[in-house]
Write a protein that holds these residues in place. Structure first.
Motif, PDB file in Angstrom:
ATOM      1  N   LEU A  37       2.513  10.286 -15.033  1.00 12.87           N
ATOM      2  CA  LEU A  37       1.169   9.706 -15.009  1.00 12.87           C
ATOM      3  C   LEU A  37       0.090  10.696 -15.415  1.00 12.87           C
ATOM      4  O   LEU A  37      -1.054  10.295 -15.622  1.00 12.87           O
ATOM      5  CB  LEU A  37       0.864   9.171 -13.604  1.00 12.87           C
ATOM      6  CG  LEU A  37       1.748   8.031 -13.111  1.00 12.87           C
ATOM      7  CD1 LEU A  37       1.388   7.656 -11.681  1.00 12.87           C
ATOM      8  CD2 LEU A  37       1.606   6.817 -14.017  1.00 12.87           C
ATOM      9  N   SER A  38       0.425  11.957 -15.521  1.00 13.29           N
ATOM     10  CA  SER A  38      -0.571  12.965 -15.876  1.00 13.29           C
ATOM     11  C   SER A  38      -0.023  13.896 -16.936  1.00 13.29           C
ATOM     12  O   SER A  38       1.155  14.275 -16.904  1.00 13.29           O
ATOM     13  CB  SER A  38      -0.981  13.774 -14.642  1.00 13.29           C
ATOM     14  OG  SER A  38      -1.837  14.832 -15.004  1.00 13.29           O
ATOM     15  N   LEU A  47       0.829  -1.215   0.000  1.00 10.91           N
ATOM     16  CA  LEU A  47       0.000   0.000   0.000  1.00 10.91           C
ATOM     17  C   LEU A  47       0.858   1.257   0.000  1.00 10.91           C
ATOM     18  O   LEU A  47       0.627   2.187  -0.776  1.00 10.91           O
ATOM     19  CB  LEU A  47      -0.935  -0.009   1.209  1.00 10.91           C
ATOM     20  CG  LEU A  47      -2.082  -1.015   1.182  1.00 10.91           C
ATOM     21  CD1 LEU A  47      -2.800  -1.050   2.528  1.00 10.91           C
ATOM     22  CD2 LEU A  47      -3.064  -0.675   0.068  1.00 10.91           C
ATOM     23  N   VAL A  48       1.856   1.281   0.890  1.00  7.10           N
ATOM     24  CA  VAL A  48       2.728   2.455   0.965  1.00  7.10           C
ATOM     25  C   VAL A  48       3.502   2.624  -0.342  1.00  7.10           C
ATOM     26  O   VAL A  48       3.626   3.739  -0.875  1.00  7.10           O
ATOM     27  CB  VAL A  48       3.701   2.341   2.150  1.00  7.10           C
ATOM     28  CG1 VAL A  48       4.710   3.483   2.141  1.00  7.10           C
ATOM     29  CG2 VAL A  48       2.930   2.345   3.460  1.00  7.10           C
ATOM     30  N   LEU A  82       4.930   5.460  -5.114  1.00  8.07           N
ATOM     31  CA  LEU A  82       5.242   5.371  -6.543  1.00  8.07           C
ATOM     32  C   LEU A  82       4.367   6.321  -7.352  1.00  8.07           C
ATOM     33  O   LEU A  82       4.843   6.977  -8.286  1.00  8.07           O
ATOM     34  CB  LEU A  82       5.051   3.935  -7.018  1.00  8.07           C
ATOM     35  CG  LEU A  82       5.586   3.599  -8.412  1.00  8.07           C
ATOM     36  CD1 LEU A  82       7.103   3.780  -8.449  1.00  8.07           C
ATOM     37  CD2 LEU A  82       5.219   2.163  -8.792  1.00  8.07           C
ATOM     38  N   ALA A  83       3.083   6.415  -6.982  1.00  6.86           N
ATOM     39  CA  ALA A  83       2.189   7.339  -7.686  1.00  6.86           C
ATOM     40  C   ALA A  83       2.671   8.776  -7.539  1.00  6.86           C
ATOM     41  O   ALA A  83       2.638   9.561  -8.500  1.00  6.86           O
ATOM     42  CB  ALA A  83       0.766   7.190  -7.144  1.00  6.86           C
ATOM     43  N   GLY A  84       3.122   9.141  -6.341  1.00  2.64           N
ATOM     44  CA  GLY A  84       3.611  10.501  -6.135  1.00  2.64           C
ATOM     45  C   GLY A  84       4.897  10.778  -6.890  1.00  2.64           C
ATOM     46  O   GLY A  84       5.066  11.843  -7.502  1.00  2.64           O
TER      47      GLY A  84
END
Length: 286
Positions: A49-50, A35-36, A41-43
């Motif tokens: 990613l955007s 989860l962490v 990774l998204a941050g």
């Protein structure tokens, strides 16, 4: 000869895992790390990613999820929610990655100073009492009133909140280990006090600090979120998870998706850190 062959035929005994590795290899540890790791990774990959900037606006205010070019929809100013969520994660991670280690280091230094002399111990304990006398919200408002909103006040508030936690935890560990027989034996053997502290006492007193570090990361997420939610955290329009959540409050009825992203993200991050801390605590206490 027979004995030699028998010993050679026996499988090699597996070395026991280090307690930290063993903790993270459990179901709780793996789930927490997953989860962490997913949130972190998204941050870190936010720019990849955007395709939007965190402050880019469009005419599509409060567009719902699935809108072309806006997978999670847009906010009240037409900014892409996925982008602001990703960059909000990044901002939060940057803050807690500085504030929690800073609080931990300062707290441990205070604890070491307290262990050096009884007078220093008294001064340190009264300092901790003074910090703990201020509720977190009052402390945040006071620091923000002096420095103004921004990253620095958030970092200072988190670090101050963690200094007495780590300081008292390490001080207790030092006192407990100092009374153990191996320390007495080392003193009788002529080992210097500094060597006993660094080579014997501190390594045995450090395990609770590792667990507390994971817990403190969770607390830091809440502190940053609360300060940004109240408008005394990071300055807008820079996104943080707390700021995005605060901005969504007036639109909960007409655009519930606005609040869903930061809520799910904070829940995943806090749950992951809590599971990791629990796994470490269970393994260390065995």
């Amino acid at each position: 000869m027979t004995t030699t062959l028998t010993k050679a035929a026996q499988p090699l005994a597996r070395r026991p895992l280090h307690p930290y590795r063993a903790a993270l290899a459990t179901a709780r540890g793996r789930t927490g790390l997953a989860l962490v790791g997913l949130v972190v990774l998204a941050g870190l990959l936010a720019p990849l990613l955007s395709g939007h900037g965190p402050t880019d606006q469009s005419a599509l205010a409060l567009a719902g999820p699935g809108t072309p070019g806006h997978p999670l929809g847009t906010d009240d100013l037409g900014r892409d929610l996925l982008t602001r969520l990703l960059y909000g994660i990044r901002a939060d991670l940057g803050i807690i990655a500085v504030a929690v280690p800073l609080g931990a280091v300062l707290g441990c230094l205070f604890a070491l100073a307290a262990a050096a002399h009884p007078i220093a111990d008294t001064v340190v304990q009264r300092t901790f009492d003074l910090i703990l006398a201020f509720p977190g919200l009052i402390l945040a408002l006071a620091i923000t009133a002096v420095l103004g909103p921004g990253r620095l006040p958030v970092i200072i508030v988190i670090a101050l909140a963690e200094i007495p936690v780590f300081g008292r935890l390490l001080r207790t560990g030092i006192l407990v280990q100092s009374g153990r027989e191996y320390v007495t034996a080392a003193r009788v053997g002529g080992t210097s006090g500094g060597r006993i502290l660094t080579r014997h006492i501190l390594p045995n007193a450090a395990d609770p600090l590792v667990v507390q570090f994971a817990v403190s990361l969770t607390v830091a997420v809440f502190i940053e979120g609360a300060m940004s939610f109240l408008g005394v955290g990071v300055r807008p329009p820079e996104p943080t998870l707390g700021a995005v959540l605060s901005q969504s409050m007036p639109y909960l009825a007409q655009a519930p998706h606005f609040a869903a992203g930061p809520l799910v993200t904070v829940t995943a991050l806090v749950l992951g850190l809590s599971l990791t801390a629990e796994a470490l605590n269970r393994e260390i206490r065995r």
